[in-house]
Design a protein around this motif. Structure first.
Motif, PDB file in Angstrom:
ATOM      1  N   LEU A 180       0.828  -1.207   0.000  1.00 22.46           N
ATOM      2  CA  LEU A 180       0.000   0.000   0.000  1.00 22.46           C
ATOM      3  C   LEU A 180       0.862   1.258   0.000  1.00 22.46           C
ATOM      4  CD1 LEU A 180      -2.855  -0.716   2.578  1.00 22.46           C
ATOM      5  CD2 LEU A 180      -2.888  -0.995   0.109  1.00 22.46           C
ATOM      6  N   TYR A 181       2.109   1.108   0.404  1.00 25.38           N
ATOM      7  CA  TYR A 181       3.025   2.242   0.520  1.00 25.38           C
ATOM      8  C   TYR A 181       4.392   1.834  -0.013  1.00 25.38           C
ATOM      9  CZ  TYR A 181      -0.513   3.729   3.859  1.00 25.38           C
ATOM     10  OH  TYR A 181      -1.703   4.062   4.442  1.00 25.38           O
ATOM     11  N   LEU A 182       5.168   2.825  -0.406  1.00 26.31           N
ATOM     12  CA  LEU A 182       6.577   2.633  -0.700  1.00 26.31           C
ATOM     13  C   LEU A 182       7.378   3.413   0.323  1.00 26.31           C
ATOM     14  CD1 LEU A 182       6.727   2.962  -4.606  1.00 26.31           C
ATOM     15  CD2 LEU A 182       6.557   0.880  -3.214  1.00 26.31           C
ATOM     16  N   PRO A 183       8.547   2.894   0.706  1.00 26.97           N
ATOM     17  CA  PRO A 183       9.349   3.614   1.696  1.00 26.97           C
ATOM     18  C   PRO A 183       9.934   4.906   1.126  1.00 26.97           C
ATOM     19  CG  PRO A 183      10.527   1.691   0.881  1.00 26.97           C
ATOM     20  CD  PRO A 183       9.149   1.610   0.310  1.00 26.97           C
ATOM     21  N   LEU A 184      10.005   5.914   1.969  1.00 29.35           N
ATOM     22  CA  LEU A 184      10.624   7.191   1.623  1.00 29.35           C
ATOM     23  C   LEU A 184      11.973   7.235   2.328  1.00 29.35           C
ATOM     24  CD1 LEU A 184      10.280  10.060   0.364  1.00 29.35           C
ATOM     25  CD2 LEU A 184       9.317  10.770   2.571  1.00 29.35           C
ATOM     26  N   HIS A 185      13.052   7.331   1.547  1.00 23.52           N
ATOM     27  CA  HIS A 185      14.398   7.247   2.100  1.00 23.52           C
ATOM     28  C   HIS A 185      14.986   8.627   2.341  1.00 23.52           C
ATOM     29  CE1 HIS A 185      14.888   2.879   1.523  1.00 23.52           C
ATOM     30  NE2 HIS A 185      14.126   3.057   0.455  1.00 23.52           N
ATOM     31  N   ASP A 191      27.898   4.603   5.383  1.00 26.32           N
ATOM     32  CA  ASP A 191      27.946   3.213   4.913  1.00 26.32           C
ATOM     33  C   ASP A 191      27.190   3.012   3.614  1.00 26.32           C
ATOM     34  OD1 ASP A 191      25.399   3.627   5.839  1.00 26.32           O
ATOM     35  OD2 ASP A 191      25.349   1.887   7.182  1.00 26.32           O
ATOM     36  N   GLY A 192      26.656   4.075   3.053  1.00 27.58           N
ATOM     37  CA  GLY A 192      25.919   3.972   1.797  1.00 27.58           C
ATOM     38  C   GLY A 192      24.465   3.617   1.971  1.00 27.58           C
ATOM     39  N   HIS A 193      24.011   3.394   3.215  1.00 26.09           N
ATOM     40  CA  HIS A 193      22.617   3.032   3.472  1.00 26.09           C
ATOM     41  C   HIS A 193      21.775   4.282   3.677  1.00 26.09           C
ATOM     42  CE1 HIS A 193      19.097   0.962   4.954  1.00 26.09           C
ATOM     43  NE2 HIS A 193      19.185   1.571   6.126  1.00 26.09           N
ATOM     44  N   ALA A 194      20.670   4.355   2.957  1.00 31.57           N
ATOM     45  CA  ALA A 194      19.743   5.481   3.102  1.00 31.57           C
ATOM     46  C   ALA A 194      18.594   5.040   4.002  1.00 31.57           C
ATOM     47  CB  ALA A 194      19.215   5.922   1.744  1.00 31.57           C
ATOM     48  N   PRO A 195      18.490   5.554   5.216  1.00 34.25           N
ATOM     49  CA  PRO A 195      17.450   5.100   6.144  1.00 34.25           C
ATOM     50  C   PRO A 195      16.055   5.479   5.663  1.00 34.25           C
ATOM     51  CG  PRO A 195      18.544   7.039   7.007  1.00 34.25           C
ATOM     52  CD  PRO A 195      19.318   6.631   5.793  1.00 34.25           C
ATOM     53  N   VAL A 196      15.068   4.652   6.063  1.00 39.30           N
ATOM     54  CA  VAL A 196      13.672   4.936   5.738  1.00 39.30           C
ATOM     55  C   VAL A 196      13.150   5.968   6.732  1.00 39.30           C
ATOM     56  CG1 VAL A 196      11.355   3.979   5.513  1.00 39.30           C
ATOM     57  CG2 VAL A 196      13.328   2.630   4.791  1.00 39.30           C
ATOM     58  N   THR A 197      12.669   7.077   6.217  1.00 44.77           N
ATOM     59  CA  THR A 197      12.189   8.174   7.071  1.00 44.77           C
ATOM     60  C   THR A 197      10.697   8.422   6.935  1.00 44.77           C
ATOM     61  OG1 THR A 197      12.742   9.773   5.339  1.00 44.77           O
ATOM     62  CG2 THR A 197      14.432   9.314   7.015  1.00 44.77           C
ATOM     63  N   SER A 204      -3.314   7.422  -2.329  1.00 47.82           N
ATOM     64  CA  SER A 204      -3.529   8.856  -2.110  1.00 47.82           C
ATOM     65  C   SER A 204      -2.465   9.713  -2.777  1.00 47.82           C
ATOM     66  CB  SER A 204      -3.533   9.154  -0.610  1.00 47.82           C
ATOM     67  OG  SER A 204      -2.252   8.851  -0.054  1.00 47.82           O
ATOM     68  N   GLN A 205      -1.325   9.105  -3.134  1.00 44.83           N
ATOM     69  CA  GLN A 205      -0.187   9.835  -3.689  1.00 44.83           C
ATOM     70  C   GLN A 205       0.213  10.986  -2.755  1.00 44.83           C
ATOM     71  OE1 GLN A 205      -0.047   9.855  -8.268  1.00 44.83           O
ATOM     72  NE2 GLN A 205      -2.242  10.040  -7.845  1.00 44.83           N
ATOM     73  N   ARG A 206       0.332  10.655  -1.482  1.00 50.03           N
ATOM     74  CA  ARG A 206       0.735  11.607  -0.466  1.00 50.03           C
ATOM     75  C   ARG A 206       1.982  11.083   0.245  1.00 50.03           C
ATOM     76  NH1 ARG A 206      -1.541  16.512  -0.377  1.00 50.03           N
ATOM     77  NH2 ARG A 206      -1.639  16.590   1.893  1.00 50.03           N
ATOM     78  N   LEU A 207       2.789  11.991   0.770  1.00 49.21           N
ATOM     79  CA  LEU A 207       3.964  11.637   1.548  1.00 49.21           C
ATOM     80  C   LEU A 207       3.623  11.712   3.032  1.00 49.21           C
ATOM     81  CD1 LEU A 207       6.894  13.559  -0.204  1.00 49.21           C
ATOM     82  CD2 LEU A 207       5.978  11.295  -0.709  1.00 49.21           C
ATOM     83  N   PHE A 208       4.119  10.723   3.787  1.00 52.16           N
ATOM     84  CA  PHE A 208       3.942  10.703   5.232  1.00 52.16           C
ATOM     85  C   PHE A 208       5.336  10.613   5.856  1.00 52.16           C
ATOM     86  CE2 PHE A 208       0.222   8.666   3.277  1.00 52.16           C
ATOM     87  CZ  PHE A 208      -0.752   9.578   3.656  1.00 52.16           C
ATOM     88  N   ASP A 209       5.805  11.744   6.318  1.00 48.99           N
ATOM     89  CA  ASP A 209       7.181  11.874   6.800  1.00 48.99           C
ATOM     90  C   ASP A 209       7.220  11.710   8.321  1.00 48.99           C
ATOM     91  OD1 ASP A 209       9.784  12.450   7.276  1.00 48.99           O
ATOM     92  OD2 ASP A 209       9.738  14.499   6.469  1.00 48.99           O
ATOM     93  N   TYR A 210       8.027  10.736   8.798  1.00 53.24           N
ATOM     94  CA  TYR A 210       8.164  10.469  10.228  1.00 53.24           C
ATOM     95  C   TYR A 210       9.520  10.915  10.774  1.00 53.24           C
ATOM     96  CZ  TYR A 210       3.987   7.434  10.367  1.00 53.24           C
ATOM     97  OH  TYR A 210       2.706   6.938  10.325  1.00 53.24           O
ATOM     98  N   SER A 211      10.316  11.596   9.973  1.00 52.57           N
ATOM     99  CA  SER A 211      11.687  11.908  10.374  1.00 52.57           C
ATOM    100  C   SER A 211      11.760  12.792  11.610  1.00 52.57           C
ATOM    101  CB  SER A 211      12.435  12.576   9.213  1.00 52.57           C
ATOM    102  OG  SER A 211      11.783  13.776   8.819  1.00 52.57           O
ATOM    103  N   SER A 212      10.707  13.565  11.882  1.00 55.98           N
ATOM    104  CA  SER A 212      10.705  14.450  13.048  1.00 55.98           C
ATOM    105  C   SER A 212      10.239  13.743  14.310  1.00 55.98           C
ATOM    106  CB  SER A 212       9.798  15.654  12.783  1.00 55.98           C
ATOM    107  OG  SER A 212       8.441  15.229  12.666  1.00 55.98           O
ATOM    108  N   GLY A 213       9.857  12.468  14.210  1.00 54.99           N
ATOM    109  CA  GLY A 213       9.305  11.741  15.354  1.00 54.99           C
ATOM    110  C   GLY A 213       7.808  11.825  15.425  1.00 54.99           C
ATOM    111  N   GLU A 214       7.190  12.522  14.478  1.00 52.35           N
ATOM    112  CA  GLU A 214       5.736  12.635  14.426  1.00 52.35           C
ATOM    113  C   GLU A 214       5.328  12.681  12.956  1.00 52.35           C
ATOM    114  OE1 GLU A 214       2.219  15.175  16.710  1.00 52.35           O
ATOM    115  OE2 GLU A 214       4.322  15.723  16.892  1.00 52.35           O
ATOM    116  N   ARG A 215       4.232  12.056  12.618  1.00 49.35           N
ATOM    117  CA  ARG A 215       3.799  11.943  11.218  1.00 49.35           C
ATOM    118  C   ARG A 215       3.389  13.300  10.643  1.00 49.35           C
ATOM    119  NH1 ARG A 215      -1.502  10.178   8.732  1.00 49.35           N
ATOM    120  NH2 ARG A 215      -1.072   8.628   7.114  1.00 49.35           N
ATOM    121  N   LYS A 216       3.999  13.637   9.496  1.00 51.23           N
ATOM    122  CA  LYS A 216       3.648  14.869   8.796  1.00 51.23           C
ATOM    123  C   LYS A 216       3.329  14.536   7.351  1.00 51.23           C
ATOM    124  CE  LYS A 216       6.426  17.914  11.728  1.00 51.23           C
ATOM    125  NZ  LYS A 216       7.529  18.909  11.785  1.00 51.23           N
TER     126      LYS A 216
END
Length: 732
Positions: A180-185, A191-197, A204-216
């Motif tokens: 239902l979703y794709l990860p946003l890196h 180390d070359g690894h891009a964490p999932v944020t 919905s074609q919307r972004l849900f960003d958790y990088s701040s510790g709260e969903r935006k």
């Protein structure tokens, strides 16, 4: 659902009593050990507002602080319940052990839940045991979704793991297992690894960003839309392929842009019907964060896509004497039908029963009927008793939050049901009912035990009774042939936990001793014996003489006694005494101390004295005659042989058959069982398969199952039989 364009948390917090079944969701988490189930429970509780910081309840206990037994590796071995509130719904989250030895706790969780979340580690993939549980759920049509965890690992790959899940779980229709979703890196690290944020919602074609510790939430950039187009189109096609509206596919292929709300509704219906299995991603909250990645989406999936208890079929219910009863599915006003899905002992409040209410409403301090049937072969006596229940509560770590009631569809913990055992039915005392029990795995690993001291011996029986009352996957056997107390377990870890519970909960120290199988003896050829018991020691003496002949009989014949005395050589009143004596000696054995079977004993002659002969004297003479007959005869030691069926993946068939042959087994046939699996049938001496369950799990990487049933006794190889005779003669 989890991809709603304008989702909002709404009311959140720790769960209270539900007032209608439609507002309840019961979901069980399934996955191998280390997949992240308990961490996910903690993250969901944090997002729902049930805890105020990651992994902690308000009083400082941990969400994962269940009644856990400390043994090597600190395994979590019990089914646990964490209820939370989310957006007006009560969600009962059932966390199950990931170890194969505790599959009984997993089956209890499946019984109590209405849908399942399969937790898959992006680092470890899907193991054979998880696939087998998926098949169990598929067989009963349970709705399922997949959660991929450990995306923070440097070697994790969401796309690759999604393909792995489609192959493992979507054998019939890979397009029914889609993300239902794709990860946003985020930015790549050293180390070359891009964490999932965050996550990108495909519908919905919307972004849900958790990088701040709260969903935006935000709009995706132009560069991100092409990345999701292919996955989005495939998801839409997968949803409408399962739609009840057959016109949707034609409209979509005709170029019509389908309404977002229509797609979400169709997705929810397909998930609830158990025909579409969405893949989501989740990660625990960082220290100080308010939400873990993907947890909002998961909670929305549970409340919007998983079925209500109203959609579950009514259980099969009878009266305790077996008469069928019709019960309306999940009616809070109907007759009370609840089931104990777990039993535990609390050092402060005593026995606590986790209960799923299927019909009616359960209230504190009322008297209910407790009915348990069908587990007599596992040491559980059938019982029908009335008991007054104590408080109702919703557990949360070490806390118990009081409930005013538990309606049909809800789960609760009940205190002070002293006779209730796991699998029992609770019903009205005026209308006793009984639910059909769920399928329990058969314990196949024997653990022979004995009390460590006289003090332990006094407490052993009560401790064992409580142990099996809590765990119906354990079977208690008092073996009349070997005189051993045997706990049959599901594996070594299961056995370790049983011993630790006996020690820590019930104060019983036991010693583990070698498990004995029930051997037998028989005559290999015809033989004769004469028993003479003549003693004179003042007063009445003892006088009895008898002559017998012993001959072997076919297997399964038992012991026959034939009287061929002529002329009154043995008075009629003493012939039963001779029979009693030879049967008693046969039960004691004549070679290695094992019971004699499959022989005919014929009384041919004897002598008696008019004064000194007696019942006791002829019993002794009969026993002496049988022992003398054994001196010159070949005595076979017989061992029990089991019919063994092994259900195993085709890739392991050769290894399984080779292993069975190494156990002196005879493979009698194989047949295809579907799903790239084979059913192997064999006959194997029981002395060779005491640990077969453990060894088979290792041999098949946890993907094989086996069953065993007693077939017959047959002669042991001479070399092995001689070794056992020597051991018997050398024992005190």
């Amino acid at each position: 659902m989890g991809d709603k364009a304008n989702a909002h948390p709404g009311a959140a917090g720790r769960a209270t009593a539900a007032d209608h079944p439609a507002s309840v969701r019961n979901v069980v988490l399934v996955g191998h050990s280390g997949s992240g189930k308990t961490t996910l429970v903690e993250a969901l509780a944090l997002t729902a507002g049930a805890v105020n910081r990651a992994g902690r309840v308000e009083d400082g206990g941990t969400v994962s602080d269940y009644d856990e037994i400390e043994h090597r590796q600190q395994r979590s071995v019990q089914l646990s319940l964490v209820p939370v509130d989310w957006d007006g719904y009560k969600i009962n989250i059932l966390d199950t052990p990931g170890y194969a030895d505790f599959v009984g706790e997993l089956r209890a969780g499946l019984r109590a839940a209405d849908a399942a979340l399969f937790v898959v580690s992006a680092s470890d993939g899907v193991d054979g045991s998880t696939r087998m549980v998926w098949e169990e759920c598929a067989a009963v049509g349970m709705p399922r979704a997949i959660v991929i965890t450990h995306l923070e690992s440097a070697r994790s790959d969401f796309d690759e793991m999604t393909r792995t899940c489609a192959e493992a779980f979507g054998a019939d229709d890979p397009d029914a297992v889609l993300p239902l979703y794709l990860p946003l890196h985020g930015p790549q690290g050293p180390d070359g690894h891009a964490p999932v944020t965050g996550l990108i919602g495909l519908l919905s074609q919307r972004l849900f960003d958790y990088s701040s510790g709260e969903r935006k939430e935000s709009e995706p950039g132009p560069e991100q839309l092409p990345l999701i187009e292919e996955a989005r189109n495939r998801l839409i096609e997968g949803i409408i392929a399962e739609s009840e509206d057959e016109t949707l596919m034609d409209r979509y292929l005709g170029g019509e842009e389908l309404d977002f709300k229509t797609l979400v509704q169709d997705l929810e219906r397909a998930v609830a019907r158990g025909i579409f299995f969405p893949v989501l991603a989740a990660a625990p909250a960082a220290e100080g964060a308010k939400q873990g990645l993907g947890t909002v989406e998961l909670l929305e999936l549970i409340t919007g896509g998983f079925p209500t208890p109203l959609e579950r079929e009514a259980p099969t219910v009878t009266t305790p004497d077996g008469k069928a009863r019709q019960v309306k599915a999940c009616d809070p006003d109907g007759p009370l039908v609840a089931e104990v899905v777990k039993t535990a002992s609390d050092p402060y409040v005593g026995r606590v029963s986790m209960v799923r209410v299927f019909s009616g409403t359960l209230r504190p301090d009322e008297t209910v009927h407790v009915s348990g049937h069908g587990l007599a072969d596992r040491g559980h006596e059938d019982h029908d008793v009335d008991e007054r229940i104590g408080a109702l509560s919703a557990p949360f770590g070490k806390q118990q939050r009081a409930l005013t009631h538990a309606i049909a569809g809800d789960l609760a913990c009940v205190a002070k049901l002293n006779r209730a055992e796991t699998g029992d039915t609770l019903s009205s005392k005026d209308d006793p009912l009984l639910m059909e029990p769920w399928e329990m795995p058969d314990p196949l690993l024997p653990l022979a035990i004995q009390a460590h001291s006289k003090a332990d011996e006094d407490k052993l029986s009560q401790g064992l009774g409580r142990l099996v009352a809590e765990d119906p996957t354990m079977r208690l056997e008092q073996n009349q042939d070997t005189h051993q107390v045997v706990l049959w377990c599901l594996g070594e870890a299961h056995a370790d936990v049983a011993l630790e519970r006996l020690r820590s909960r019930y104060g019983v120290q036991v010693d583990v001793v070698p498990h004995k199988v029930s051997l037998r003896e028989t005559f290999a050829d015809r033989s004769a014996g004469r028993g003479r018991h003549v003693k004179q020691s003042g007063g009445h003496g003892q006088y009895a003489i008898c002559a017998i002949e012993v001959e072997p009989l076919p297997g399964g014949s038992g012991i026959e006694f034939v009287d061929k005395v002529v002329g009154g050589a043995v008075p009629r009143q003493f012939i039963p005494s001779v029979e009693k004596g030879v049967r008693a000696q046969a039960a004691r054995g004549v070679a290695a101390g094992y019971a004699l079977i499959d022989i005919r004993i014929t009384l041919l002659d004897g002598k008696a004295h008019s004064v000194d002969s007696s019942d006791a004297a002829f019993q002794t003479a009969g026993a002496l005659a049988l022992r003398e007959a054994a001196v010159d005869a070949r005595i076979h030691l017989l061992e029990p042989v089991a019919e063994v069926t092994v259900l195993v993946g085709d890739e392991y068939v050769g290894a399984v058959m080779s292993d069975l042959s190494g156990r002196r087994g005879r493979v009698v046939g194989t047949e295809q069982a579907g799903g790239n699996r084979t059913l192997v049938r064999a006959e194997v001496p029981e002395i060779e398969i005491g640990r077969y369950g453990v060894d088979l799990r290792s041999l098949s990487h946890g993907t094989a199952r086996f069953n065993r049933t007693y077939a017959r006794h047959e002669p042991m190889p001479a070399q092995l039989a001689e070794k056992i005779r020597e051991q018997a003669q050398g024992s005190p």
